[in-house]
Scaffold this active site. Sequence first.
Site, short mmCIF file in Angstrom:
data_model
loop_
_atom_site.label_atom_id
_atom_site.label_comp_id
_atom_site.label_asym_id
_atom_site.label_seq_id
_atom_site.Cartn_x
_atom_site.Cartn_y
_atom_site.Cartn_z
N ASP A 116 30.94 26.46 50.58
CA ASP A 116 32.39 26.25 50.47
C ASP A 116 32.81 24.79 50.62
O ASP A 116 34.02 24.50 50.63
CB ASP A 116 33.13 27.10 51.52
N ASP A 174 32.51 33.05 43.28
CA ASP A 174 33.38 32.00 43.81
C ASP A 174 32.71 30.61 43.77
O ASP A 174 33.36 29.58 43.69
CB ASP A 174 33.77 32.28 45.27
N1 GLY Z 1 36.06 32.65 48.40
C1 GLY Z 1 36.50 33.78 49.11
C2 GLY Z 1 37.61 34.49 48.46
O1 GLY Z 1 37.96 34.24 47.33
O2 GLY Z 1 38.17 35.36 49.13
#
Ligand code: GLY
Length: 399
Positions: A116, A174
């Site tokens: 992230d 993601d």
């Molecule tokens: N990256 C986590 C979400 O989209 O909830």
Amino acid sequence: MKKAFCLIMLATTLLLNSYAVPVQNDPPAGWLKKTTDVIAFQLNKASQTYKPGQNPRSVNPNGTVRLAGLTDWTTGFFPGSLWYGYELTGDEQLAAEAKKFTLALDSIRNITNTHDLGFMLYCSYGNAFRLTGDKSYLPVLADGAKHLAARFNPKVGVIRSWDFAWWHYPVIIDNMMNLEYLYWGAKTFNNPNYTTIANTHATTTMKNHYRKDFSSYHVVDYDATTGKIIKKATHQGLTDESAWARGQAWGLYGFTMCYKNSKNPAFLAQAENIARFIMNHPSLQKNKIPAWDLDVHNADDLDTDGAAPRDASAAAVIASALLDLSTQVKDGQKYFNYAEDILKTLSSDAYLAKPGENQYFLLKHSVGAFLYNSEIDTPLDYADYYYLEALNRYKKIKG
Ligand code: GLY
């Protein structure tokens, strides 16, 4: 003189044909002015209310604010929203606040246990550098990019997403979003390896995360030693086989951005196929703001009254991605129109907060993780961030 004029005309025609900006035939957007005023008010209030390093993430069911600390994956979005708010409104006070909230995230440069880092640092420090050109933001960005790239395993061909839970080598859709940080880092820090990693991750994801209809799985779990797939599953979607709304949005945004950076036509084809899946989806024909999972309408237990919670965050990411896509293709008008419809809906009273309400978030009605009973029908910091990004993109395209 005449020859020079002809050459300029020819160059202009070629440029316009190769970089197709959608036809601009709408009347001036009064809604955008009203929206911009609300945004300036809410962001200024939010920056006075919250403390740097403890950023507003969402609103709890009891009405209190859930804050994002320094290790929270969403912590870069509030500073990023302040930067985008500054870009949209020109309000220098927002730039000053954005700087304070950005610098408070300095220690994230040492985090190594998550993918992230793109969300956390590129949305905050990345926008700070983009808008100010201030080189003092670069050392943090250099460390973060190095730590993100270090999570790439060439045997598997992807960056590892999470280090937690029962997974072996999990990669979530993601993760496509974090590649933008590496494309930028490759140029800024003169490290072509970052480009190779980003291109390889996107190619592997295109192969393994997507179904025949161009919907995506949420999680693909790999064997780190052999690179073989162990399982395709979901974490936040309705079922392993369903189309979790935000996942579809992340993929659309990711492949559009990868095409923009690499010019690999396979990424553009993928982005257009994903766009077609989303735009033609039966559940999005009446309302372009998706339910939290596109398949929730087929699930009697969750949608018996036709009122599945909508996810404004997915809609905002889709709008931003489609605006980007509209500038990458010759026939981008259909993407522009769809994004414009989303932005008008998000800017209506149904979704946009009234000044002073919504704990100073901009948008209402997003969903974090429905089946974990977490952040259902709440504002979310990333909904606001991508809404602001989309509005900036919209404004630039409209001219
Ligand atoms: N990256 C986590 C979400 O989209 O909830």
